[in-house]
Write an enzyme that holds these catalytic residues in place. Structure first.
Site, PDB file in Angstrom:
ATOM      1  N   GLY A   1      43.821  47.139  40.108  1.00  0.00           N
ATOM      2  CA  GLY A   1      43.067  48.525  40.062  1.00  0.00           C
ATOM      3  C   GLY A   1      43.018  49.267  41.275  1.00  0.00           C
ATOM      4  O   GLY A   1      43.138  50.739  41.132  1.00  0.00           O
TER       5      GLY A   1
ATOM      6  N   LYS B   1      34.950  48.367  45.304  1.00  0.00           N
ATOM      7  CA  LYS B   1      34.562  48.057  44.012  1.00  0.00           C
ATOM      8  C   LYS B   1      33.650  48.675  43.438  1.00  0.00           C
ATOM      9  O   LYS B   1      33.423  49.011  42.243  1.00  0.00           O
ATOM     10  CB  LYS B   1      34.927  46.692  43.479  1.00  0.00           C
ATOM     11  CG  LYS B   1      36.054  45.853  43.860  1.00  0.00           C
ATOM     12  CD  LYS B   1      36.312  44.635  43.253  1.00  0.00           C
ATOM     13  CE  LYS B   1      37.928  44.368  43.341  1.00  0.00           C
ATOM     14  NZ  LYS B   1      37.923  42.902  42.410  1.00  0.00           N
TER      15      LYS B   1
ATOM     16  N   GLY C   1      45.760  42.867  43.911  1.00  0.00           N
ATOM     17  CA  GLY C   1      45.099  41.549  43.236  1.00  0.00           C
ATOM     18  C   GLY C   1      45.372  41.777  41.840  1.00  0.00           C
ATOM     19  O   GLY C   1      46.094  41.751  41.110  1.00  0.00           O
TER      20      GLY C   1
ATOM     21  N   ASN D   1      33.310  40.994  52.720  1.00  0.00           N
ATOM     22  CA  ASN D   1      32.411  40.125  52.181  1.00  0.00           C
ATOM     23  C   ASN D   1      33.308  38.856  52.481  1.00  0.00           C
ATOM     24  O   ASN D   1      33.909  38.218  51.903  1.00  0.00           O
ATOM     25  CB  ASN D   1      32.325  40.219  50.768  1.00  0.00           C
ATOM     26  CG  ASN D   1      31.583  41.636  50.513  1.00  0.00           C
ATOM     27  OD1 ASN D   1      30.457  41.717  51.408  1.00  0.00           O
ATOM     28  ND2 ASN D   1      31.696  42.109  49.392  1.00  0.00           N
TER      29      ASN D   1
ATOM     30  N   ALA E   1      50.674  34.190  46.198  1.00  0.00           N
ATOM     31  CA  ALA E   1      50.273  34.568  44.987  1.00  0.00           C
ATOM     32  C   ALA E   1      50.911  36.062  44.810  1.00  0.00           C
ATOM     33  O   ALA E   1      50.445  37.051  44.671  1.00  0.00           O
ATOM     34  CB  ALA E   1      48.700  34.925  44.937  1.00  0.00           C
TER      35      ALA E   1
ATOM     36  N   SER F   1      33.534  36.317  39.960  1.00  0.00           N
ATOM     37  CA  SER F   1      32.668  35.724  40.958  1.00  0.00           C
ATOM     38  C   SER F   1      32.901  36.220  42.163  1.00  0.00           C
ATOM     39  O   SER F   1      32.579  35.610  43.348  1.00  0.00           O
ATOM     40  CB  SER F   1      33.538  34.183  40.995  1.00  0.00           C
ATOM     41  OG  SER F   1      34.480  34.235  41.345  1.00  0.00           O
TER      42      SER F   1
ATOM     43  N   THR G   1      30.497  41.875  32.627  1.00  0.00           N
ATOM     44  CA  THR G   1      31.573  41.610  33.152  1.00  0.00           C
ATOM     45  C   THR G   1      31.712  39.996  33.385  1.00  0.00           C
ATOM     46  O   THR G   1      30.861  39.519  33.536  1.00  0.00           O
ATOM     47  CB  THR G   1      32.040  42.410  34.698  1.00  0.00           C
ATOM     48  OG1 THR G   1      33.369  42.286  34.860  1.00  0.00           O
ATOM     49  CG2 THR G   1      31.451  41.936  35.918  1.00  0.00           C
TER      50      THR G   1
ATOM     51  N   SER H   1      39.992  46.847  52.110  1.00  0.00           N
ATOM     52  CA  SER H   1      39.263  46.883  50.861  1.00  0.00           C
ATOM     53  C   SER H   1      37.943  46.116  50.868  1.00  0.00           C
ATOM     54  O   SER H   1      37.165  46.593  50.029  1.00  0.00           O
ATOM     55  CB  SER H   1      40.157  45.899  49.868  1.00  0.00           C
ATOM     56  OG  SER H   1      40.523  44.713  50.490  1.00  0.00           O
TER      57      SER H   1
ATOM     58  N   LYS I   1      36.403  45.467  66.358  1.00  0.00           N
ATOM     59  CA  LYS I   1      35.047  44.886  66.227  1.00  0.00           C
ATOM     60  C   LYS I   1      34.657  45.172  64.836  1.00  0.00           C
ATOM     61  O   LYS I   1      33.383  45.356  64.916  1.00  0.00           O
ATOM     62  CB  LYS I   1      34.337  45.587  67.238  1.00  0.00           C
ATOM     63  CG  LYS I   1      34.887  45.828  68.818  1.00  0.00           C
ATOM     64  CD  LYS I   1      35.306  44.617  69.099  1.00  0.00           C
ATOM     65  CE  LYS I   1      35.885  44.619  70.799  1.00  0.00           C
ATOM     66  NZ  LYS I   1      36.630  43.485  71.150  1.00  0.00           N
TER      67      LYS I   1
ATOM     68  N   ASP J   1      52.287  59.619  55.660  1.00  0.00           N
ATOM     69  CA  ASP J   1      53.554  59.026  54.788  1.00  0.00           C
ATOM     70  C   ASP J   1      53.498  58.069  53.868  1.00  0.00           C
ATOM     71  O   ASP J   1      54.212  57.893  52.853  1.00  0.00           O
ATOM     72  CB  ASP J   1      54.727  58.598  55.996  1.00  0.00           C
ATOM     73  CG  ASP J   1      55.002  59.647  57.053  1.00  0.00           C
ATOM     74  OD1 ASP J   1      55.441  60.802  56.725  1.00  0.00           O
ATOM     75  OD2 ASP J   1      54.789  59.566  58.256  1.00  0.00           O
TER      76      ASP J   1
END
Length: 313
Positions: free
Chosen positions: A181, A52, A178, A305, A207, A77, A74, A302, A271, A171
């Site tokens: 974007g 992001k 989510g 964190n 979800a 959270s 923005t 992605s 790892k 390919d």
């Protein structure tokens, strides 16, 4: 809004000074177990630990000097709160971040550490939007949506652009879905760089709003979001949905146990630390081995964190 291929190339050129060109890694164990050649674009090594950063930097750089002086705002959270704070700090722009008062202290600390000013509000979307709108009115700051802003989408797509520059004959590219974007930006990158490469989204069954949105042709919402992939609980937006609807190959839904197994495999064998949202993409490969057999697959990891006190294994 339609994009031309040059837009994403321009976005990449614009942000290069402010981001890492993250490594592409492979794992013989993953390849052997899946029967697929997998190339991982490691955005867990990006600044602030997630893709992001790309979209946040690109969006701020596209603002006028007057807008930059007044700052950006923005509501988030998660990773975009941190990304916008760090991107703004890198560009000497004030950043205001609306966060629910239930957000973990570790996330608030991260935002503060990156220079963002936090405004707390009750944990509902209505309250978040109201608080953000108030800052726009009071400060004159520009609102930047975490996933439904064209400059953010173009920025997010630069991860796939770099991946295709390194491995040009993929390919498929698979990304988590989510807010939409990343997957929309990835589609734009493939159209610009390798139109023969198909994009697939990976989404938790718990979800699965994007999966249902493709079926209905309208943006669906989730009534429950009981998933470990906390970054994938948001819904698609009016800008990114048409791109996804018109160009995505498929969305593969994965179960919670499959996400955890994929996450554990990446941690143990490669790892590297990835968050559960990242692992959905590898889970999708194992879920659909027949589709991907003997293909070259790119996966956008992605982010990394993770709350280390809440590991699922």
């Amino acid at each position: 809004m339609k994009s031309n291929p040059q837009e994403i190339l321009d976005a990449h050129k614009r942000i290069q000074l402010y981001i890492h060109n993250t490594p592409v890694l492979t794992s013989q164990t993953v390849n052997n177990q899946s029967g697929v050649q997998v190339f991982f674009k490691c955005e867990n090594f990006q600044k602030m630990g997630a893709f992001k950063m790309r979209g946040a930097v690109n969006a701020i750089l596209q603002l006028s000097k007057k807008q930059q002086t007044k700052g950006v705002v923005t509501h988030s959270s998660g990773n975009f709160a941190q990304a916008l704070s760090l991107a703004a700090k890198s560009l000497n722009v004030p950043a205001f971040v609306v966060m629910p008062n239930t957000a973990p202290e570790v996330k608030k600390d991260a935002v503060k550490g990156y220079g963002g000013e936090i405004i707390e509000c009750p944990p509902t979307l209505v309250d978040r939007e109201h608080a953000a709108n108030q800052i726009v009115l009071d400060k004159g700051a520009t609102f930047l949506h975490p996933s439904d802003n064209w400059d953010v989408i173009l920025g997010q797509g630069t991860a796939a652009l770099e991946l295709l520059s390194e491995i040009s004959d993929l390919d498929y590219i698979i990304t988590p879905v989510g807010g939409g974007g990343l997957v929309a930006g990835t589609i734009l990158a493939t159209l610009a760089k390798n139109p023969g490469c198909r994009v697939i989204g990976a989404e938790p069954s718990e979800a699965d709003d994007a999966y249902r949105s493709l079926i209905s042709g309208e943006i669906e919402t989730n009534t429950t979001t009981n998933t470990i992939a906390d970054g994938l609980k948001t819904q698609l937006g009016s800008l990114n949905f048409p791109v996804i609807r018109d160009h995505i190959e498929a969305i593969i839904r994965v179960e919670e146990t499959e996400i955890i197994a994929a996450m554990q495999l990446i941690w143990e064998r490669m790892k590297i630390i990835v968050e559960p949202s990242s692992a959905t993409a590898l889970a999708a490969v194992f879920k659909s081995k027949e589709r991907f057999a003997n293909k070259k697959i790119g996966i956008i990891l992605s982010g990394g964190n993770v709350d280390l006190k809440k590991l699922p294994f």
